[in-house]
Enzyme design. Structure first.
Site, PDB file in Angstrom:
ATOM      1  N   HIS A 176       0.827  -1.215   0.000  1.00 29.19           N
ATOM      2  CA  HIS A 176       0.000   0.000   0.000  1.00 29.19           C
ATOM      3  C   HIS A 176       0.860   1.262   0.000  1.00 29.19           C
ATOM      4  CE1 HIS A 176      -0.282  -0.067   4.683  1.00 29.19           C
ATOM      5  NE2 HIS A 176       0.360   1.032   4.384  1.00 29.19           N
ATOM      6  N   GLU A 221      -5.010   0.616  -0.082  1.00 25.78           N
ATOM      7  CA  GLU A 221      -4.836  -0.818   0.125  1.00 25.78           C
ATOM      8  C   GLU A 221      -5.012  -1.577  -1.197  1.00 25.78           C
ATOM      9  OE1 GLU A 221      -3.667  -1.724   2.839  1.00 25.78           O
ATOM     10  OE2 GLU A 221      -4.880  -1.275   4.605  1.00 25.78           O
TER      11      GLU A 221
HETATM   12  C1  GLP Z   1       1.355   3.509   7.145  1.00 22.89           C
HETATM   13  C2  GLP Z   1       1.257   4.772   6.292  1.00 22.89           C
HETATM   14  C3  GLP Z   1       2.058   4.649   5.010  1.00 22.89           C
HETATM   15  C4  GLP Z   1       3.446   4.117   5.316  1.00 22.89           C
HETATM   16  C5  GLP Z   1       3.329   2.739   5.937  1.00 22.89           C
HETATM   17  C6  GLP Z   1       4.664   2.086   6.227  1.00 22.89           C
HETATM   18  O1  GLP Z   1       0.435   2.559   6.802  1.00 22.89           O
HETATM   19  N1  GLP Z   1      -0.095   5.071   5.963  1.00 22.89           N
HETATM   20  O2  GLP Z   1       2.135   5.922   4.374  1.00 22.89           O
HETATM   21  O3  GLP Z   1       4.216   4.057   4.134  1.00 22.89           O
HETATM   22  O4  GLP Z   1       2.624   2.890   7.161  1.00 22.89           O
HETATM   23  O5  GLP Z   1       5.163   2.532   7.442  1.00 22.89           O
HETATM   24  P1  GLP Z   1       6.606   2.189   8.009  1.00 22.89           P
HETATM   25  O6  GLP Z   1       7.517   3.202   7.379  1.00 22.89           O
HETATM   26  O7  GLP Z   1       6.478   2.391   9.488  1.00 22.89           O
HETATM   27  O8  GLP Z   1       6.937   0.806   7.620  1.00 22.89           O
END
Ligand code: GLP
Length: 240
Positions: A138, A143
């Protein structure tokens, strides 16, 4: 797409910061789209340091964040509003009135989402959109789905996203829905800076870069963007 595979997340933060810094020097009133999650924190720290040292200024910059949880007070420690202020906005010279996040508590969701996309357009459009990726591919909170989304909209989160993000919440407190920029909103950005680090992103990165473009892997749409810079560290590139 320009793919940059670097050894460490720290190196990525510096190179990605160079791109944002160059833009704000060229166009002090530029429009940035920002993202949350653990991945961009190093970049935010780097940009805040450069701002503190006087190298760059955000005083005329406008920002729009990708997404926000629904039904969570903005003051909640897990709201993206709080995340962005704690990790970035409170450390730079940006004007609060130039900061925008979707309002996850909007009464008229449809009108709010439409107004959010309008506000981006009225600001002149996104000069650079920052993106991370979920383990299921995503981007923002787009999603895996049957079709690519269009403008900003309300989304029901998938079990895999709820599982990944619920580590930050007390048991069963993780919201089940969110507002997110749509794929068309994201793709309208002049430039995209995408960052994925760590082994747990390797499968999503492989599907996104080497699979076909499909709404089942929302990040795969970036293959079609005219100016996307894809930063991945060695661990996230390990399945390529
Ligand atoms: C969330 C955000 C996304 C982000 C993802 C991954 O779901 N909505 O924009 O890319 O988390 O986060 P992380 O960088 O903590 O793996």
């Amino acid at each position: 797409m320009r793919i940059r595979i670097l050894d460490t997340p720290e190196q990525i933060a510096k190179e990605a910061a160079d791109i944002f810094a160059a833009e704000v020097k060229k166009k002090p009133d530029c429009v940035f789209g920002f993202a949350t999650g653990a991945t961009p924190v190093l970049l935010y720290t780097e940009l805040a340091d450069r701002c503190k040292s006087g190298d760059i200024s955000f005083k005329d910059v406008t920002t729009f964040n990708l997404d926000e949880y629904c039904d969570l007070p903005v003051s909640d420690k897990n709201s993206y509003y709080t995340f962005m202020h704690e990790n970035f906005f409170n450390k730079i010279d940006i004007k609060e009135e130039n900061v925008h996040l979707p309002d996850g508590n909007a009464k008229d969701v449809e009108a709010h989402c439409k107004a959010y996309d309008e506000a981006i357009k009225n600001a002149g459009g996104l000069d650079i959109q920052l993106l991370g990726v979920g383990t299921n591919g995503h981007i923002g909170f787009n999603e895996p789905a049957k079709e690519f989304s269009k403008g900003t909209f309300k989304v029901e989160l998938t079990e895999s996203t709820i599982k990944s993000n619920s580590i930050y919440f007390d048991e069963n407190q993780m919201p089940r829905s969110a507002l997110t920029m749509g794929i068309d909103t994201i793709m309208s950005a002049e430039k995209i800076v995408f960052i994925a680090t760590g082994e747990n992103k390797a499968d999503a990165v492989r599907k996104m870069l080497q699979g076909k473009v499909t709404p089942l892997v929302p990040a795969s749409i970036l293959q079609k963007h005219k100016d996307a810079v894809i930063f991945i560290d060695k661990a996230a590139a390990s399945m390529l």
